[in-house]
Design an enzyme around this catalytic site. Structure first.
Site: not given
Length: 497
Positions: A63, A143, A167
């Site tokens: 990420k 996210s 997330s």
């Protein structure tokens, strides 16, 4: 060339080696349609990863709020577009030392989805919108949107996501893969763009629980720069070796009935899987009383207060020649001046965070005490103690909603808040489909009980084998199971005909 539509199926069936699947990948137009990747570390790189080799040679995506020496770290924001401090986060260093290959960075909800309460998950100003590979008009959640979509799409067998509340687990469930949020303090957060030192953690997002356990074994451990990890070395185990396919037999497990009802289809799939658990020998105990409703408001106070403190500290650690925004206030001003940043939704949470008064503020101290007690001692701990169960289960969240850039997310709820606030482990495992959209089962337990949670999820995975490669359809309306129901039926017969 093996495409994402068949990669997972071939691997699970043993019909192709991992090296054949991932050794010389070329992204197909279908895969590119997910918009899950921001950058490849080396587009010409050939990854040699053999089945059974463990972590050595394993291609892993990160990420894009996790720092590496060789790629910028933007958190999806144009304010950090040139943020390349040339340092590996400790978890990245651990992966490299174990022989893993960091192949690229994934898109994410900008600033890990803490900028606005009316955001569109999976969108960032840097990367645009991540799309769900099971239906491209559906949301990938956030996210860790790109991490979930990329693994589901077959771009890598594993990715690292981060979670403050949901997330990792939400995008994993909605994209039909495994996601594990560890106990806070098991994995270092150093050199990761932060939200909250109370709740932030990184964790693996993979095709299987076994791969998640293997990755976790590598990234877990103490870090002198992260005080929360002081116990990690003493607490970590070989999570892969501890997996037990028979762990459900005789296990008393609490069913969080208060965390259901997100959709009728989801509830049907959940009930079917409860029957499978019973058949495997699990003893299921219904739990109907949820946590103190004050938990959620208190959590927001904690997150906004810690965001200002923690983000300011992170920004101060970056190179001022690369990052001109040195504080949250600077980021707010940057967003106002940059049209793309606020074109789809605002930054009201940033504005609220900027007004907070620091970690000594009595309101913050009280909020942290309230949220932690509601989620931990009076939440998960109480439920497990009062019902004599070893873990809790629930649907992770509902099926993916249609992405709506006008009104923002249509988020029905999730099982993530209690383990996120308490800092306890939370695993999601694929459990089936609702009209072609994947949904997951959550497994939750107490602090440092990561191994137990993974083992129960592994045993469940062996029962269900619910992983299914995505089809990259434009909409579920065109799926074979849905299209006939949406077409016009027989014309009514008129009187006299």
């Amino acid at each position: 060339m093996i495409t994402a539509a068949t990669a997972a199926a071939l691997l699970l069936a043993g019909a192709a080696s991992a090296q054949e699947v991932y050794g010389a990948r070329h992204v197909t137009p279908q895969e590119a349609a997910t918009n899950s990747l921001l950058v490849w570390a080396d587009p010409q790189q050939v990854v040699r990863w053999e089945d059974g080799a463990g972590i050595a040679g394993m291609p892993i995506l990160l990420k894009d709020n996790i720092e590496t020496t060789d790629m910028p770290t933007t958190a999806g924001s144009l304010a950090l577009l040139n943020n390349a401090p040339g340092r590996d986060a400790p978890l990245v260093a651990r992966l490299r030392a174990a022989g893993a290959v960091i192949v690229g960075k994934t898109n994410l909800s900008e600033w890990a989805n803490i900028r606005s309460s009316s955001s569109t998950s999976g969108w960032s100003a840097v990367g645009g919108l991540t799309r769900n590979p099971h239906a491209l008009d559906r949301n990938a959640c956030g996210s860790s949107s790109g991490s979930g979509a990329a693994v589901a799409a077959g771009l890598a067998p594993a990715a690292i996501g981060t979670e403050t509340d949901g997330s990792i687990t939400c995008p994993a469930a909605i994209n039909g893969i495994v996601g594990f949020k560890p106990t806070v303090g098991l994995v270092s957060r150093t050199h990761i763009v932060p939200i909250s030192h109370s709740q932030d953690t990184a964790g693996p997002m993979t095709l299987t629980v076994e791969d998640a356990a293997m990755v976790l074994t590598v990234i877990a451990g103490s870090d002198p720069l992260d005080p929360a990890t002081v116990e990690a070395d003493a607490r970590k185990v070989d999570y892969r070796a501890a997996l037990d396919a028979g762990s459900l037999r005789g296990a008393r497990i609490g069913v969080m009935r208060f965390a259901t009802g997100y959709s009728n289809g989801l509830d049907r799939v959940f009930e079917e899987n409860l029957s499978r658990l019973r058949e495997a020998g699990a003893i299921l105990v219904d739990i109907t009383q949820g946590p103190d409703p004050a938990m959620d408001a208190a959590e927001l106070t904690v997150l906004l207060t810690e965001l200002k403190v923690d983000l300011n500290a992170y920004l101060a650690s970056t190179d001022p020649r690369q990052v001109q925004t040195r504080t949250l206030a600077d980021v707010i001003a940057f967003n106002i001046a940059e049209p793309r940043e606020l074109a789809l939704f605002g930054q009201e949470l940033f504005l609220q965070a900027e007004q907070t008064k620091g970690l000594d503020d009595p309101a913050y101290v009280a909020a942290r005490a309230t949220s932690l007690k509601a989620a931990g001692a009076d939440g998960i701990d109480r439920m497990m103690r009062d019902h004599a169960v070893i873990a809790l289960i629930a649907p992770t969240t509902g099926p993916a909603w249609t992405t709506d850039v006008v009104n923002g997310d249509h988020y029905a709820g999730a099982a993530s808040s209690m383990p996120a606030i308490a800092g306890y482990p939370h695993l999601t495992v694929p459990m089936g489909f609702v009209r072609g959209l994947p949904v997951g089962m959550s497994f939750i337990a107490g602090k440092w009980e990561d191994s137990k949670v993974l083992s129960l999820g592994y045993a469940f995975e062996q029962l269900t084998h619910a992983l299914r490669p995505p089809t990259f359809v434009r909409s579920i309306d065109t799926m074979e199971e849905n299209a006939p129901l949406l077409a016009a039926g027989s014309s009514p017969v008129r009187e006299g005909e």
